[in-house]
Design a protein around this motif. Sequence first.
Motif, PDB file in Angstrom:
ATOM      1  N   GLU A 199       1.094  -1.168   0.100  1.00 29.70           N
ATOM      2  CA  GLU A 199       0.114  -0.106   0.035  1.00 29.70           C
ATOM      3  C   GLU A 199       0.832   1.220  -0.145  1.00 29.70           C
ATOM      4  O   GLU A 199       1.723   1.357   0.832  1.00 29.70           O
ATOM      5  N   LYS A 200       0.456   2.052  -0.862  1.00 26.28           N
ATOM      6  CA  LYS A 200       1.459   3.486  -0.982  1.00 26.28           C
ATOM      7  C   LYS A 200       1.463   4.257   0.327  1.00 26.28           C
ATOM      8  O   LYS A 200       2.340   4.530   0.551  1.00 26.28           O
ATOM      9  N   GLU A 201       0.363   4.261   0.911  1.00 28.16           N
ATOM     10  CA  GLU A 201       0.238   4.941   2.454  1.00 28.16           C
ATOM     11  C   GLU A 201       1.253   4.297   3.358  1.00 28.16           C
ATOM     12  O   GLU A 201       1.329   5.131   4.135  1.00 28.16           O
ATOM     13  N   SER A 202       1.553   3.247   3.109  1.00 25.85           N
ATOM     14  CA  SER A 202       2.383   2.647   4.355  1.00 25.85           C
ATOM     15  C   SER A 202       4.010   2.681   3.836  1.00 25.85           C
ATOM     16  O   SER A 202       4.797   2.311   4.625  1.00 25.85           O
ATOM     17  N   ILE A 203       4.234   3.159   2.720  1.00 22.87           N
ATOM     18  CA  ILE A 203       5.734   3.475   2.249  1.00 22.87           C
ATOM     19  C   ILE A 203       6.108   4.796   2.983  1.00 22.87           C
ATOM     20  O   ILE A 203       5.310   5.881   2.901  1.00 22.87           O
ATOM     21  N   ASP A 204       7.383   4.891   3.563  1.00 22.42           N
ATOM     22  CA  ASP A 204       8.024   6.083   4.247  1.00 22.42           C
ATOM     23  C   ASP A 204       8.774   6.745   2.895  1.00 22.42           C
ATOM     24  O   ASP A 204       9.759   6.815   2.456  1.00 22.42           O
ATOM     25  N   MET A 205       7.800   7.884   2.541  1.00 23.40           N
ATOM     26  CA  MET A 205       8.266   8.665   1.305  1.00 23.40           C
ATOM     27  C   MET A 205       9.635   9.563   1.827  1.00 23.40           C
ATOM     28  O   MET A 205      10.062   9.988   0.624  1.00 23.40           O
ATOM     29  N   SER A 245      -4.697   2.085 -11.231  1.00 26.01           N
ATOM     30  CA  SER A 245      -4.770   3.441 -11.847  1.00 26.01           C
ATOM     31  C   SER A 245      -4.750   4.474 -10.678  1.00 26.01           C
ATOM     32  O   SER A 245      -4.352   5.678 -10.890  1.00 26.01           O
ATOM     33  N   ALA A 246      -5.485   4.130  -9.649  1.00 32.01           N
ATOM     34  CA  ALA A 246      -5.584   5.163  -8.593  1.00 32.01           C
ATOM     35  C   ALA A 246      -4.138   5.456  -7.710  1.00 32.01           C
ATOM     36  O   ALA A 246      -4.040   6.484  -7.036  1.00 32.01           O
ATOM     37  N   GLY A 247      -3.197   4.701  -8.031  1.00 29.84           N
ATOM     38  CA  GLY A 247      -1.835   4.971  -7.412  1.00 29.84           C
ATOM     39  C   GLY A 247      -1.784   4.733  -6.105  1.00 29.84           C
ATOM     40  O   GLY A 247      -0.853   5.241  -5.438  1.00 29.84           O
ATOM     41  N   THR A 248      -2.547   3.899  -5.623  1.00 29.71           N
ATOM     42  CA  THR A 248      -2.536   3.366  -4.126  1.00 29.71           C
ATOM     43  C   THR A 248      -1.880   2.127  -3.543  1.00 29.71           C
ATOM     44  O   THR A 248      -1.368   1.988  -2.888  1.00 29.71           O
ATOM     45  N   ILE A 291     -16.516  -5.904  -3.369  1.00 30.64           N
ATOM     46  CA  ILE A 291     -16.878  -6.502  -4.554  1.00 30.64           C
ATOM     47  C   ILE A 291     -16.654  -6.224  -5.674  1.00 30.64           C
ATOM     48  O   ILE A 291     -16.241  -6.357  -6.927  1.00 30.64           O
ATOM     49  N   GLY A 292     -17.160  -4.742  -5.864  1.00 30.29           N
ATOM     50  CA  GLY A 292     -16.909  -3.726  -7.293  1.00 30.29           C
ATOM     51  C   GLY A 292     -15.649  -3.363  -7.050  1.00 30.29           C
ATOM     52  O   GLY A 292     -15.188  -3.310  -8.582  1.00 30.29           O
ATOM     53  N   SER A 293     -14.769  -2.973  -6.188  1.00 26.90           N
ATOM     54  CA  SER A 293     -13.434  -2.697  -6.340  1.00 26.90           C
ATOM     55  C   SER A 293     -12.521  -3.882  -6.901  1.00 26.90           C
ATOM     56  O   SER A 293     -11.633  -3.398  -7.617  1.00 26.90           O
ATOM     57  N   LEU A 294     -12.859  -4.968  -6.705  1.00 25.31           N
ATOM     58  CA  LEU A 294     -12.029  -6.211  -7.162  1.00 25.31           C
ATOM     59  C   LEU A 294     -12.573  -6.174  -8.852  1.00 25.31           C
ATOM     60  O   LEU A 294     -11.444  -6.548  -9.579  1.00 25.31           O
ATOM     61  N   ALA A 295     -13.507  -5.982  -9.108  1.00 31.80           N
ATOM     62  CA  ALA A 295     -13.893  -6.087 -10.689  1.00 31.80           C
ATOM     63  C   ALA A 295     -13.252  -4.753 -11.181  1.00 31.80           C
ATOM     64  O   ALA A 295     -12.808  -5.048 -12.505  1.00 31.80           O
ATOM     65  N   ARG A 296     -13.390  -3.657 -10.799  1.00 31.47           N
ATOM     66  CA  ARG A 296     -12.738  -2.561 -11.051  1.00 31.47           C
ATOM     67  C   ARG A 296     -11.046  -3.019 -11.505  1.00 31.47           C
ATOM     68  O   ARG A 296     -10.650  -2.647 -12.556  1.00 31.47           O
ATOM     69  N   TYR A 297     -10.479  -3.317 -10.349  1.00 33.51           N
ATOM     70  CA  TYR A 297      -9.264  -3.486 -10.449  1.00 33.51           C
ATOM     71  C   TYR A 297      -8.913  -4.659 -11.531  1.00 33.51           C
ATOM     72  O   TYR A 297      -7.957  -4.383 -12.200  1.00 33.51           O
ATOM     73  N   ILE A 298      -9.474  -5.601 -11.694  1.00 35.04           N
ATOM     74  CA  ILE A 298      -8.873  -6.782 -12.484  1.00 35.04           C
ATOM     75  C   ILE A 298      -9.144  -6.072 -13.972  1.00 35.04           C
ATOM     76  O   ILE A 298      -8.654  -6.677 -14.997  1.00 35.04           O
ATOM     77  N   THR A 299     -10.083  -5.214 -14.343  1.00 31.93           N
ATOM     78  CA  THR A 299     -10.354  -4.735 -15.603  1.00 31.93           C
ATOM     79  C   THR A 299      -9.611  -3.242 -15.916  1.00 31.93           C
ATOM     80  O   THR A 299      -9.916  -2.964 -17.102  1.00 31.93           O
ATOM     81  N   THR A 300      -9.055  -2.778 -14.968  1.00 35.60           N
ATOM     82  CA  THR A 300      -8.303  -1.459 -15.144  1.00 35.60           C
ATOM     83  C   THR A 300      -6.808  -1.689 -14.850  1.00 35.60           C
ATOM     84  O   THR A 300      -5.990  -0.394 -15.092  1.00 35.60           O
ATOM     85  N   ALA A 301      -6.341  -2.785 -14.389  1.00 36.23           N
ATOM     86  CA  ALA A 301      -4.841  -2.591 -13.892  1.00 36.23           C
ATOM     87  C   ALA A 301      -3.984  -2.729 -15.173  1.00 36.23           C
ATOM     88  O   ALA A 301      -4.683  -2.847 -16.315  1.00 36.23           O
ATOM     89  N   ASP A 302      -2.755  -2.501 -14.861  1.00 33.03           N
ATOM     90  CA  ASP A 302      -2.010  -2.452 -16.108  1.00 33.03           C
ATOM     91  C   ASP A 302      -1.749  -3.728 -16.721  1.00 33.03           C
ATOM     92  O   ASP A 302      -1.017  -4.682 -16.084  1.00 33.03           O
ATOM     93  N   PRO A 303      -2.111  -3.786 -17.987  1.00 30.81           N
ATOM     94  CA  PRO A 303      -2.321  -5.143 -18.706  1.00 30.81           C
ATOM     95  C   PRO A 303      -0.805  -5.798 -18.919  1.00 30.81           C
ATOM     96  O   PRO A 303      -0.613  -6.893 -18.900  1.00 30.81           O
ATOM     97  N   GLY A 342      -6.663  -1.075  -0.269  1.00 27.15           N
ATOM     98  CA  GLY A 342      -5.789  -0.403  -1.308  1.00 27.15           C
ATOM     99  C   GLY A 342      -6.638  -0.198  -2.757  1.00 27.15           C
ATOM    100  O   GLY A 342      -6.374   0.571  -3.429  1.00 27.15           O
ATOM    101  N   LEU A 343      -7.546  -1.146  -2.969  1.00 22.14           N
ATOM    102  CA  LEU A 343      -8.261  -1.070  -4.140  1.00 22.14           C
ATOM    103  C   LEU A 343      -9.614  -0.167  -3.999  1.00 22.14           C
ATOM    104  O   LEU A 343     -10.343   0.264  -5.085  1.00 22.14           O
ATOM    105  N   LEU A 344      -9.709   0.305  -2.718  1.00 25.68           N
ATOM    106  CA  LEU A 344     -11.136   1.305  -2.388  1.00 25.68           C
ATOM    107  C   LEU A 344     -10.599   2.677  -2.734  1.00 25.68           C
ATOM    108  O   LEU A 344      -9.598   3.051  -2.157  1.00 25.68           O
ATOM    109  N   PRO A 345     -11.752   3.326  -3.121  1.00 27.43           N
ATOM    110  CA  PRO A 345     -11.237   4.688  -3.061  1.00 27.43           C
ATOM    111  C   PRO A 345     -10.996   5.375  -1.651  1.00 27.43           C
ATOM    112  O   PRO A 345     -11.693   5.046  -0.755  1.00 27.43           O
TER     113      PRO A 345
END
Length: 437
Positions: free
Chosen positions: A165-171, A268-271, A376-388, A399-402
């Motif tokens: 998860e990006k939030e957990s990285i020490d930037m 795509s959300a960059g999370t 359930i919707g976030s998974l469907a969104r992830y698998i269809t919008t992730a970097d192919p 991390g998949l949820l807004p």
Amino acid sequence: KQPVNVIGAGLAGSEAAWQIAQRNVPVRLYEMRPVKRTPAHRGGDFAELVCSNSLRSNELTNAVGILKEEMRRLDSLIMRCADQHAVPAGGALAVDREAFSAAVTAALHNIPHVEIIHEEVTEIPEGITVVATGPLTSAALSEKLKALTGEEYLYFYDAAAPIVEKESIDMDKVFVASRYGKGEAAYLNCPMTEEEFDRFYEALVTAETAPLKEFEKEIYFEGCMPIEVMAKRGKKTLLFGPMKPVGLVDPRTGKQPFAVVQLRQDNSAGTLYNLVGFQTHLKWGEQKRIFRMIPGLENAEIVRYGVMHRNTFINSPKVLKPTYQFRDRDDLFFAGQMTGVEGYVESAASGLIAGINAARLAMGQEPVVFPHETVIGSLARYITTADPDNFQPMNANFGLLPPLPQRIRAKKERNLKIAERALERLQAFSDELYAFS
Ligand code: FAD
């Protein structure tokens, strides 16, 4: 009405068949076991749990716990049978595997408009069809799927690097740059001194790996080498390979670090970010211990551990819609592990959506896309919008949820708020769905 074909009565296919049948649409459910076996299943019952008997967390502070609750509210057969046959497991939902599978099998056998056919399907049928043949899809059908999706879009192995998860990285410890400054600065780079690298290296080469199943041993011959195996070939293999620092200058020192671990954006959300080139077969506990030695990742939340296992899956971002419909054929649905969701519950969840949508199509209604604030919707969104180009299967995770509109520091409170939002959105969505159908 023409029956809907469901191929495979695993976690996803059983749920899909149930959802279709609940809408009074006839189903033809094909399952090859016990006539033909897979390398992992043992019996002939539906929804067999091939490994652990745990369906993971049952709590609303965990994404897969929320997913379960969403599925209960959508009248899931898998959840109903799991709850009925739960065994004590603390905050997790574990089941008596035999009783659970027997209950799923009986429920489907008891529906007169579900026809059950025990045979291997070797051609994709005409008419509305849900393909849910799982990570161990039979060879004959895999060939047909390869022809359908295109060879480059069907995979037989999952060799994945961990995702954090990006939030957990020490930037403060990492820097953003692309190698040689090419293009947009796209990668998060974790710089290591020689001392840090040596410590990391020692830990990596002495770490414990998970055992490979007999039928999975061929994976290493497919040319994807785990990071720990690469490391055993010597330090230089890493320093000239996935940890090479060349072309990367840390702006804080103005110098090229001794070694670098690169993280690449994963959704795509960059999370979410994955560790580039770090496919691994280390035990999960070891991954946490060792990858947290990387500067910047000391507190990293690993949402998906690295794995190397046999897994038949399609490149969903290229070939699937978030309704689980195949892009080139509207009456063909995919569900389960083969769509790139990962895990028992996630597989059943995708079967639930594919089943609802296949039934809707049979009834002359439009298939629906579930809200992405729901798990359930976030998974469907992830698998269809992730970097192919770097698509890897995914578990349910936060991390998949807004993100929430407000910032809540306390993790438990934040997660409960996300759960509340998910269940409210699901309720509103279901109300709308039933009002118009
Ligand atoms: P499955 O449950 O495998 O169902 C597919 C069904 O299709 C099977 O019943 C199969 O017999 C049938 N089938 C295949 N080909 C054909 C054909 N041509 N015609 C007719 N029928 C066919 N996930 C977890 O959450 N926890 C775990 O512990 C876990 N362990 C796993 C261990 C192994 C060895 C594997 C391979 C996977 C594991 N998974 C685990 C991942 C995944 O969650 C499960 O594989 C899950 O069962 C996937 O659900 P599914 O419905 O997609 O596939």
